[in-house]
Each structure stands twice: as structure tokens, then as C-alpha cells.
Design a protein around this motif. Structure first.
Motif, PDB file in Angstrom:
ATOM      1  N   LEU A  19       0.833  -1.206   0.000  1.00  0.00           N
ATOM      2  CA  LEU A  19       0.000   0.000   0.000  1.00  0.00           C
ATOM      3  C   LEU A  19       0.869   1.259   0.000  1.00  0.00           C
ATOM      4  O   LEU A  19       0.564   2.235  -0.693  1.00  0.00           O
ATOM      5  CB  LEU A  19      -0.935   0.000   1.209  1.00  0.00           C
ATOM      6  N   ASP A  20       1.951   1.234   0.774  1.00  0.00           N
ATOM      7  CA  ASP A  20       2.858   2.387   0.801  1.00  0.00           C
ATOM      8  C   ASP A  20       3.487   2.624  -0.569  1.00  0.00           C
ATOM      9  O   ASP A  20       3.610   3.775  -1.019  1.00  0.00           O
ATOM     10  CB  ASP A  20       3.962   2.155   1.841  1.00  0.00           C
ATOM     11  N   VAL A  21       3.884   1.544  -1.228  1.00  0.00           N
ATOM     12  CA  VAL A  21       4.502   1.667  -2.550  1.00  0.00           C
ATOM     13  C   VAL A  21       3.501   2.235  -3.558  1.00  0.00           C
ATOM     14  O   VAL A  21       3.822   3.148  -4.336  1.00  0.00           O
ATOM     15  CB  VAL A  21       5.031   0.299  -3.026  1.00  0.00           C
ATOM     16  N   ILE A  22       2.283   1.712  -3.552  1.00  0.00           N
ATOM     17  CA  ILE A  22       1.254   2.186  -4.484  1.00  0.00           C
ATOM     18  C   ILE A  22       0.920   3.648  -4.218  1.00  0.00           C
ATOM     19  O   ILE A  22       0.777   4.455  -5.148  1.00  0.00           O
ATOM     20  CB  ILE A  22      -0.011   1.311  -4.371  1.00  0.00           C
ATOM     21  N   ALA A  23       0.792   4.010  -2.934  1.00  0.00           N
ATOM     22  CA  ALA A  23       0.470   5.398  -2.581  1.00  0.00           C
ATOM     23  C   ALA A  23       1.558   6.349  -3.069  1.00  0.00           C
ATOM     24  O   ALA A  23       1.267   7.443  -3.583  1.00  0.00           O
ATOM     25  CB  ALA A  23       0.291   5.523  -1.073  1.00  0.00           C
ATOM     26  N   ASN A  24       2.821   5.946  -2.942  1.00  0.00           N
ATOM     27  CA  ASN A  24       3.918   6.794  -3.418  1.00  0.00           C
ATOM     28  C   ASN A  24       3.889   6.926  -4.935  1.00  0.00           C
ATOM     29  O   ASN A  24       4.132   8.011  -5.487  1.00  0.00           O
ATOM     30  CB  ASN A  24       5.260   6.210  -2.974  1.00  0.00           C
ATOM     31  N   ASN A  25       3.584   5.837  -5.635  1.00  0.00           N
ATOM     32  CA  ASN A  25       3.453   5.911  -7.094  1.00  0.00           C
ATOM     33  C   ASN A  25       2.338   6.869  -7.493  1.00  0.00           C
ATOM     34  O   ASN A  25       2.511   7.710  -8.383  1.00  0.00           O
ATOM     35  CB  ASN A  25       3.173   4.526  -7.671  1.00  0.00           C
ATOM     36  N   MET A  26       1.179   6.735  -6.843  1.00  0.00           N
ATOM     37  CA  MET A  26       0.043   7.588  -7.176  1.00  0.00           C
ATOM     38  C   MET A  26       0.336   9.065  -6.905  1.00  0.00           C
ATOM     39  O   MET A  26      -0.087   9.952  -7.642  1.00  0.00           O
ATOM     40  CB  MET A  26      -1.183   7.151  -6.370  1.00  0.00           C
ATOM     41  N   ALA A  27       1.091   9.324  -5.835  1.00  0.00           N
ATOM     42  CA  ALA A  27       1.417  10.706  -5.485  1.00  0.00           C
ATOM     43  C   ALA A  27       2.358  11.351  -6.500  1.00  0.00           C
ATOM     44  O   ALA A  27       2.470  12.581  -6.547  1.00  0.00           O
ATOM     45  CB  ALA A  27       2.043  10.750  -4.097  1.00  0.00           C
ATOM     46  N   ASN A  28       3.027  10.537  -7.314  1.00  0.00           N
ATOM     47  CA  ASN A  28       4.001  11.066  -8.265  1.00  0.00           C
ATOM     48  C   ASN A  28       3.584  10.863  -9.720  1.00  0.00           C
ATOM     49  O   ASN A  28       4.437  10.862 -10.609  1.00  0.00           O
ATOM     50  CB  ASN A  28       5.359  10.412  -8.020  1.00  0.00           C
ATOM     51  N   VAL A  29       2.297  10.725  -9.946  1.00  0.00           N
ATOM     52  CA  VAL A  29       1.803  10.582 -11.327  1.00  0.00           C
ATOM     53  C   VAL A  29       2.215  11.784 -12.175  1.00  0.00           C
ATOM     54  O   VAL A  29       2.540  11.652 -13.356  1.00  0.00           O
ATOM     55  CB  VAL A  29       0.267  10.423 -11.330  1.00  0.00           C
ATOM     56  N   GLY A  30       2.225  12.981 -11.578  1.00  0.00           N
ATOM     57  CA  GLY A  30       2.557  14.190 -12.326  1.00  0.00           C
ATOM     58  C   GLY A  30       3.993  14.644 -12.173  1.00  0.00           C
ATOM     59  O   GLY A  30       4.333  15.746 -12.612  1.00  0.00           O
ATOM     60  N   THR A  31       4.862  13.830 -11.575  1.00  0.00           N
ATOM     61  CA  THR A  31       6.262  14.206 -11.360  1.00  0.00           C
ATOM     62  C   THR A  31       7.108  13.802 -12.556  1.00  0.00           C
ATOM     63  O   THR A  31       7.178  12.620 -12.894  1.00  0.00           O
ATOM     64  CB  THR A  31       6.814  13.535 -10.085  1.00  0.00           C
ATOM     65  N   SER A  32       7.738  14.777 -13.199  1.00  0.00           N
ATOM     66  CA  SER A  32       8.531  14.472 -14.391  1.00  0.00           C
ATOM     67  C   SER A  32       9.715  13.573 -14.049  1.00  0.00           C
ATOM     68  O   SER A  32      10.391  13.745 -13.034  1.00  0.00           O
ATOM     69  CB  SER A  32       9.041  15.765 -15.034  1.00  0.00           C
ATOM     70  N   GLY A  33       9.943  12.586 -14.897  1.00  0.00           N
ATOM     71  CA  GLY A  33      11.067  11.681 -14.730  1.00  0.00           C
ATOM     72  C   GLY A  33      10.916  10.658 -13.628  1.00  0.00           C
ATOM     73  O   GLY A  33      11.836   9.879 -13.381  1.00  0.00           O
ATOM     74  N   PHE A  34       9.753  10.620 -12.970  1.00  0.00           N
ATOM     75  CA  PHE A  34       9.573   9.682 -11.857  1.00  0.00           C
ATOM     76  C   PHE A  34       9.481   8.253 -12.384  1.00  0.00           C
ATOM     77  O   PHE A  34       8.837   7.983 -13.401  1.00  0.00           O
ATOM     78  CB  PHE A  34       8.312  10.023 -11.065  1.00  0.00           C
ATOM     79  N   LYS A  35      10.111   7.323 -11.649  1.00  0.00           N
ATOM     80  CA  LYS A  35      10.069   5.909 -11.991  1.00  0.00           C
ATOM     81  C   LYS A  35       9.298   5.154 -10.912  1.00  0.00           C
ATOM     82  O   LYS A  35       9.631   5.235  -9.724  1.00  0.00           O
ATOM     83  CB  LYS A  35      11.478   5.333 -12.122  1.00  0.00           C
ATOM     84  N   ALA A  36       8.273   4.440 -11.338  1.00  0.00           N
ATOM     85  CA  ALA A  36       7.429   3.709 -10.397  1.00  0.00           C
ATOM     86  C   ALA A  36       8.202   2.546  -9.785  1.00  0.00           C
ATOM     87  O   ALA A  36       9.175   2.042 -10.357  1.00  0.00           O
ATOM     88  CB  ALA A  36       6.175   3.196 -11.105  1.00  0.00           C
ATOM     89  N   ARG A  37       7.746   2.140  -8.626  1.00  0.00           N
ATOM     90  CA  ARG A  37       8.276   0.951  -7.973  1.00  0.00           C
ATOM     91  C   ARG A  37       7.155  -0.066  -7.813  1.00  0.00           C
ATOM     92  O   ARG A  37       5.977   0.285  -7.819  1.00  0.00           O
ATOM     93  CB  ARG A  37       8.882   1.279  -6.604  1.00  0.00           C
TER      94      ARG A  37
END
Length: 247
Positions: A19-37
Motif C-alpha cells: 500500500l505504501d509503494v502504491i500510494a507513493n506511485n500515485m502521489a508522483n503521477v505528475g512528477t517528471s522523470g519519476f520511476k514507479a516501484r
């Protein structure tokens, strides 16, 4: 019964981590260059007891253990901005930035110039060129970055962006502000590596997929919580009945 509780708790810990990993991914949907985990887990089979006198034989107990959260290094979509200081990296290269803790690495190519005339990230970290930080004078204008990473102004060349790559980029450690640290030294990007000037790489998070997974994990967590609650009720009833029989 205690085993059921422990197995359920190990699963809850794993789901909470996911859940923590998914929440962090969702929080960075609009962050340029972000790589999901993504969250990865392994089965841990509890060793059997050594005594041979028990009947029936001991059962295998399977617990859940955290295996890690590897990076998804797939390329994000390219968004053209027209900003001459924006660059979208291609392939598996990273920019190098300077922080108080040492060099860190990022894919966020939305760059700007601070009050001291340094080329920096949106978070304020100086971006490193092949010869060190890239600086501009107070009277310079028309700053831009070419496809080969060369940084220029109206007064000429000011440096070339330093690009690096890693033998195993999945081992990079998140270090805040869309930065990564590495347990191993980076390698220089191959000669001829090109950038996409006037553009940025969007986050590679797939919002719909993450949202679907979020609902699945929440349901699984609630199911495990219900199972633990039922097991606890059964234990309480068993203890109560044993106490009544002994009385």
C-alpha cells in the motif's frame, strides 16, 4: 491457532508495505522523470520441528517476507514544453546532481537557473556538467541545451551535461526529491548519447493500473483482518470452554 495469527500478520505487513509503494506511485503521477516501484515478496517456509515423536507430522507453515521494491525503468511519455532548459532523457541514462550528501542521480529534466546563476533542478540541486557545475553570468541570456547535452548562452558554451548509467539500475535507492543514490559507482553514458531538448519525460506510473491494484490490496488486507479476528474469537471461545470444563 497461533500459527494462523502469525501467518495472517505476516501477510498484513506485506500488504501494508505494498500500500505504501502504491500510494507513493500515485502521489508522483505528475512528477517528471519519476520511476514507479513495485512490491515483491517471497514465501518463507517455516522449518519443521526436529522431534520425530509428534503425530500427525508437522505441517509446513508459509509466511510472507519482503523481497524489495525494484524500479520500473520503462520510458515515460515525452511531453514537449518548448522550454530551452528542459531535456527529456532517453534510454537508461541519468543526470548527475550535487547535494550536501554527495552526488545523486535523477531523470527529472525540467531545469532552471537559480539566483547564483547555476543550472539546477526544480528542487534546487546544482546539475553537474562534465567539468563540474554549470554557471552563467548576470549579463548572459538565451540559455539553452542542445541534443548532445551542450549548454550554451549568447556568450558561448558553458558546459555539457554529465550523463551516467548503471550496470543494475534497479538497485538504485530512492533518496527524496526524485533523486537516487547508488551502492556502486556509475558508468559514463556512451558517446553520442542524445537528449530531447525542449521536452520532459513524464512519470511512467500507470494511474489506472495503480488504482486497480490499490483496491485489490485494500480488499485483501481487510480479508486478512477478518480472518485474524475470527481466529482470535475461536481462541477465546476455546479458552473459555476449557476453563468451564476444569471448573
Amino acid at each position: 491457532m497461533e500459527n494462523a495469527l502469525l501467518i495472517g500478520l505476516s501477510r498484513q505487513v506485506a500488504l501494508s508495505r505494498e500500500l505504501d509503494v502504491i500510494a507513493n506511485n500515485m502521489a508522483n503521477v505528475g512528477t517528471s522523470g519519476f520511476k514507479a516501484r513495485s512490491a515483491r515478496f517471497n514465501e518463507f517456509v517455516m522449518p519443521k520441528a526436529k522431534a520425530e515423536a509428534f503425530k500427525p507430522a508437522d505441517q509446513r507453515l508459509s509466511y510472507v517476507i519482503d523481497k524489495g521494491t525494484p524500479l520500473d525503468l520503462s520510458q515515460g511519455a515525452t511531453e514537449f514544453t518548448g522550454n530551452p532548459l528542459d531535456v527529456a532523457l532517453k534510454g537508461d541514462n541519468f543526470l548527475v546532481v550535487q547535494t550536501p550528501a554527495g552526488e545523486r542521480y535523477t531523470r527529472a529534466g525540467s531545469l532552471t537557473i537559480n539566483r547564483q546563476g547555476q543550472l539546477v533542478t526544480q528542487s534546487g540541486q546544482p546539475v553537474m556538467g562534465e567539468a563540474g557545475p554549470i554557471n552563467f553570468g548576470n549579463t548572459e541570456f538565451d540559455m539553452r541545451i542542445a541534443a548532445d547535452g551542450t549548454v550554451t548562452s549568447d556568450q558561448g558554451t558553458r558546459g555539457k551535461l554529465r550523463q551516467v548509467r548503471f550496470a543494475d539500475a534497479r538497485a538504485l535507492v530512492s533518496d527524496g526529491a526524485n533523486l537516487f543514490s547508488s551502492p556502486t559507482p556509475p558508468q559514463a553514458a556512451p558517446a553520442g548519447t542524445r537528449l530531447e531538448p525542449g521536452a520532459i519525460e513524464r512519470s511512467n506510473v500507470k494511474a489506472v493500473t495503480e488504482l486497480t491494484r490499490l483496491m485489490e490490496v485494500q480488499r485483501a488486507y481487510q480479508n486478512v483482518a477478518n480472518m485474524i479476528s475470527r481466529s482470535d474469537d475461536l481462541r477465546s471461545k476455546a479458552i473459555s470452554r476449557l476453563a468451564d470444563q476444569q471448573a
